[in-house]
Design a protein around this motif. Structure first.
Motif, PDB file in Angstrom:
ATOM      1  N   THR A 163      50.870 -75.658  30.254  1.00 20.02           N
ATOM      2  CA  THR A 163      51.201 -77.225  30.869  1.00 20.02           C
ATOM      3  C   THR A 163      50.783 -76.206  32.141  1.00 20.02           C
ATOM      4  OG1 THR A 163      52.165 -77.436  29.673  1.00 20.02           O
ATOM      5  CG2 THR A 163      52.872 -77.916  32.638  1.00 20.02           C
ATOM      6  N   LEU A 164      51.388 -74.653  32.510  1.00 16.02           N
ATOM      7  CA  LEU A 164      50.426 -73.798  33.704  1.00 16.02           C
ATOM      8  C   LEU A 164      49.407 -73.864  34.686  1.00 16.02           C
ATOM      9  CD1 LEU A 164      52.638 -73.748  36.971  1.00 16.02           C
ATOM     10  CD2 LEU A 164      53.520 -75.069  34.934  1.00 16.02           C
ATOM     11  N   GLY A 165      48.981 -73.118  32.884  1.00 13.46           N
ATOM     12  CA  GLY A 165      47.042 -73.212  33.138  1.00 13.46           C
ATOM     13  C   GLY A 165      46.843 -73.940  33.522  1.00 13.46           C
ATOM     14  N   LYS A 166      46.617 -75.325  32.623  1.00 11.58           N
ATOM     15  CA  LYS A 166      45.111 -75.894  32.503  1.00 11.58           C
ATOM     16  C   LYS A 166      45.690 -76.924  34.049  1.00 11.58           C
ATOM     17  CE  LYS A 166      45.204 -77.574  27.640  1.00 11.58           C
ATOM     18  NZ  LYS A 166      45.047 -78.988  27.218  1.00 11.58           N
ATOM     19  N   ALA A 167      47.071 -76.428  34.601  1.00 12.48           N
ATOM     20  CA  ALA A 167      47.026 -77.735  36.153  1.00 12.48           C
ATOM     21  C   ALA A 167      46.352 -76.359  36.835  1.00 12.48           C
ATOM     22  CB  ALA A 167      48.624 -77.236  36.312  1.00 12.48           C
ATOM     23  N   MET A 168      46.872 -75.417  37.248  1.00  7.69           N
ATOM     24  CA  MET A 168      46.747 -74.912  38.008  1.00  7.69           C
ATOM     25  C   MET A 168      44.571 -74.702  38.205  1.00  7.69           C
ATOM     26  SD  MET A 168      48.954 -73.362  39.468  1.00  7.69           S
ATOM     27  CE  MET A 168      48.562 -72.272  40.976  1.00  7.69           C
ATOM     28  N   VAL A 169      44.131 -74.378  36.235  1.00  6.92           N
ATOM     29  CA  VAL A 169      42.742 -74.614  36.839  1.00  6.92           C
ATOM     30  C   VAL A 169      41.819 -76.047  37.368  1.00  6.92           C
ATOM     31  CG1 VAL A 169      40.449 -74.989  35.090  1.00  6.92           C
ATOM     32  CG2 VAL A 169      42.484 -73.254  34.789  1.00  6.92           C
ATOM     33  N   LEU A 170      43.141 -77.343  37.114  1.00  5.07           N
ATOM     34  CA  LEU A 170      42.383 -78.749  37.666  1.00  5.07           C
ATOM     35  C   LEU A 170      42.770 -78.047  39.322  1.00  5.07           C
ATOM     36  CD1 LEU A 170      44.181 -80.515  34.882  1.00  5.07           C
ATOM     37  CD2 LEU A 170      41.437 -80.478  35.374  1.00  5.07           C
ATOM     38  N   LEU A 171      43.602 -77.374  39.303  1.00  5.20           N
ATOM     39  CA  LEU A 171      44.187 -77.898  41.346  1.00  5.20           C
ATOM     40  C   LEU A 171      42.768 -76.793  41.514  1.00  5.20           C
ATOM     41  CD1 LEU A 171      47.507 -77.514  41.303  1.00  5.20           C
ATOM     42  CD2 LEU A 171      46.393 -79.156  41.853  1.00  5.20           C
ATOM     43  N   ALA A 172      42.561 -76.021  40.978  1.00  2.47           N
ATOM     44  CA  ALA A 172      41.315 -75.149  41.804  1.00  2.47           C
ATOM     45  C   ALA A 172      40.415 -75.804  41.741  1.00  2.47           C
ATOM     46  CB  ALA A 172      41.013 -73.286  40.515  1.00  2.47           C
TER      47      ALA A 172
END
Length: 132
Positions: A120-129
Protein backbone atom coordinates in the motif's frame (compact mmCIF):
# COMPACT_ATOMS: atom_id res chain seq x y z
CA UNK A 1 -2.72 20.72 6.41
CA UNK A 2 -0.87 18.21 8.59
CA UNK A 3 2.82 18.83 9.23
CA UNK A 4 3.79 16.64 12.17
CA UNK A 5 6.63 18.69 13.59
CA UNK A 6 4.33 21.66 14.14
CA UNK A 7 1.03 19.82 14.64
CA UNK A 8 2.18 17.61 17.53
CA UNK A 9 3.27 18.94 20.89
CA UNK A 10 6.87 17.69 20.89
CA UNK A 11 7.04 17.56 24.72
CA UNK A 12 4.09 15.16 24.95
CA UNK A 13 4.54 12.94 21.90
CA UNK A 14 3.23 9.72 23.42
CA UNK A 15 -0.19 11.16 24.26
CA UNK A 16 -0.36 13.13 21.02
CA UNK A 17 0.56 10.11 18.90
CA UNK A 18 -2.24 8.02 20.40
CA UNK A 19 -4.61 10.58 18.87
CA UNK A 20 -2.91 10.49 15.47
CA UNK A 21 -5.84 8.84 13.64
CA UNK A 22 -8.25 11.49 14.95
CA UNK A 23 -5.87 14.31 14.06
CA UNK A 24 -5.26 12.99 10.55
CA UNK A 25 -8.93 12.27 9.91
CA UNK A 26 -9.58 15.97 10.46
CA UNK A 27 -7.03 17.08 7.86
CA UNK A 28 -7.82 18.01 4.29
CA UNK A 29 -4.21 17.73 3.15
CA UNK A 30 -1.01 15.96 4.18
CA UNK A 31 2.29 17.64 3.34
CA UNK A 32 5.15 15.15 3.04
CA UNK A 33 8.72 16.44 2.98
CA UNK A 34 10.67 13.45 1.73
CA UNK A 35 14.43 13.35 2.19
CA UNK A 36 16.94 10.51 2.17
CA UNK A 37 15.89 9.16 5.56
CA UNK A 38 12.12 9.50 5.08
CA UNK A 39 11.27 5.83 4.41
CA UNK A 40 13.56 4.80 7.26
CA UNK A 41 11.58 6.81 9.82
CA UNK A 42 8.72 4.63 10.99
CA UNK A 43 6.45 7.39 12.28
CA UNK A 44 6.65 9.22 8.94
CA UNK A 45 5.42 6.27 6.95
CA UNK A 46 2.78 5.41 9.54
CA UNK A 47 1.40 8.95 9.20
CA UNK A 48 0.83 8.52 5.46
CA UNK A 49 -0.75 5.11 5.96
CA UNK A 50 -3.03 6.36 8.75
CA UNK A 51 -4.05 9.40 6.68
CA UNK A 52 -5.08 7.16 3.78
CA UNK A 53 -6.76 4.59 6.04
CA UNK A 54 -8.77 7.33 7.77
CA UNK A 55 -10.28 8.30 4.43
CA UNK A 56 -7.74 10.81 3.16
CA UNK A 57 -7.44 10.84 -0.60
CA UNK A 58 -4.10 10.20 -2.25
CA UNK A 59 -4.73 13.40 -4.21
CA UNK A 60 -4.66 15.25 -0.87
CA UNK A 61 -1.10 14.08 -0.14
CA UNK A 62 1.51 16.52 -1.38
CA UNK A 63 4.95 14.94 -1.74
CA UNK A 64 7.86 17.34 -1.81
CA UNK A 65 11.25 15.76 -2.35
CA UNK A 66 14.15 17.57 -0.74
CA UNK A 67 17.29 18.40 -2.73
CA UNK A 68 18.97 15.14 -1.75
CA UNK A 69 16.22 13.26 -3.61
CA UNK A 70 15.50 15.80 -6.32
CA UNK A 71 13.35 13.87 -8.78
CA UNK A 72 13.43 16.37 -11.63
CA UNK A 73 15.30 14.25 -14.19
CA UNK A 74 14.18 10.88 -15.51
CA UNK A 75 17.15 9.06 -13.91
CA UNK A 76 16.49 10.68 -10.54
CA UNK A 77 12.79 9.86 -10.77
CA UNK A 78 13.70 6.25 -11.61
CA UNK A 79 15.90 6.07 -8.51
CA UNK A 80 13.17 7.55 -6.33
CA UNK A 81 10.57 5.14 -7.71
CA UNK A 82 12.95 2.22 -7.16
CA UNK A 83 13.47 3.42 -3.58
CA UNK A 84 9.69 3.43 -3.03
CA UNK A 85 9.15 0.08 -4.80
CA UNK A 86 11.65 -1.57 -2.45
CA UNK A 87 10.05 -0.12 0.65
CA UNK A 88 9.90 -2.43 3.69
CA UNK A 89 8.47 -1.17 7.00
CA UNK A 90 10.64 -3.67 8.89
CA UNK A 91 13.70 -1.63 7.90
CA UNK A 92 12.26 1.60 9.32
CA UNK A 93 12.90 2.60 12.92
CA UNK A 94 11.91 5.04 15.64
CA UNK A 95 14.33 6.82 17.92
CA UNK A 96 12.59 5.20 20.91
CA UNK A 97 12.91 1.40 20.87
CA UNK A 98 9.58 0.83 22.66
CA UNK A 99 7.72 2.83 20.02
CA UNK A 100 9.55 0.99 17.27
CA UNK A 101 8.49 -2.39 18.65
CA UNK A 102 4.93 -1.21 19.28
CA UNK A 103 4.44 0.20 15.77
CA UNK A 104 5.97 -2.82 14.07
CA UNK A 105 3.73 -5.17 16.08
CA UNK A 106 0.67 -3.10 15.11
CA UNK A 107 1.63 -3.27 11.42
CA UNK A 108 2.36 -7.00 11.65
CA UNK A 109 -0.98 -7.71 13.35
CA UNK A 110 -3.04 -5.62 10.94
CA UNK A 111 -5.02 -7.09 8.08
CA UNK A 112 -2.42 -8.31 5.59
CA UNK A 113 0.55 -7.63 7.87
CA UNK A 114 3.79 -6.25 6.52
CA UNK A 115 3.06 -7.39 2.97
CA UNK A 116 -0.13 -5.36 2.63
CA UNK A 117 1.33 -2.37 4.48
CA UNK A 118 4.46 -2.32 2.32
CA UNK A 119 2.50 -2.73 -0.89
CA UNK A 120 0.00 0.00 0.00
CA UNK A 121 2.71 2.48 1.00
CA UNK A 122 5.04 1.59 -1.87
CA UNK A 123 2.33 2.04 -4.51
CA UNK A 124 1.11 5.28 -2.96
CA UNK A 125 4.62 6.74 -2.84
CA UNK A 126 5.31 5.74 -6.47
CA UNK A 127 2.12 7.48 -7.59
CA UNK A 128 3.05 10.56 -5.57
CA UNK A 129 6.58 10.60 -7.02
CA UNK A 130 5.22 10.54 -10.58
CA UNK A 131 2.81 13.32 -9.76
CA UNK A 132 5.52 15.61 -8.39
Amino acid sequence: VWLDKVCLHQDDLLNNLMCLPVFLAGCNQLLTLCGESYLGRLWCIVEIFVFLEMGGALEAVELRTLDCLNARTDNQLEGLVSHFNNFDARKATCSIAEENDRLLSIIEGANGGFGAFNETLGKAMVLLAHRE
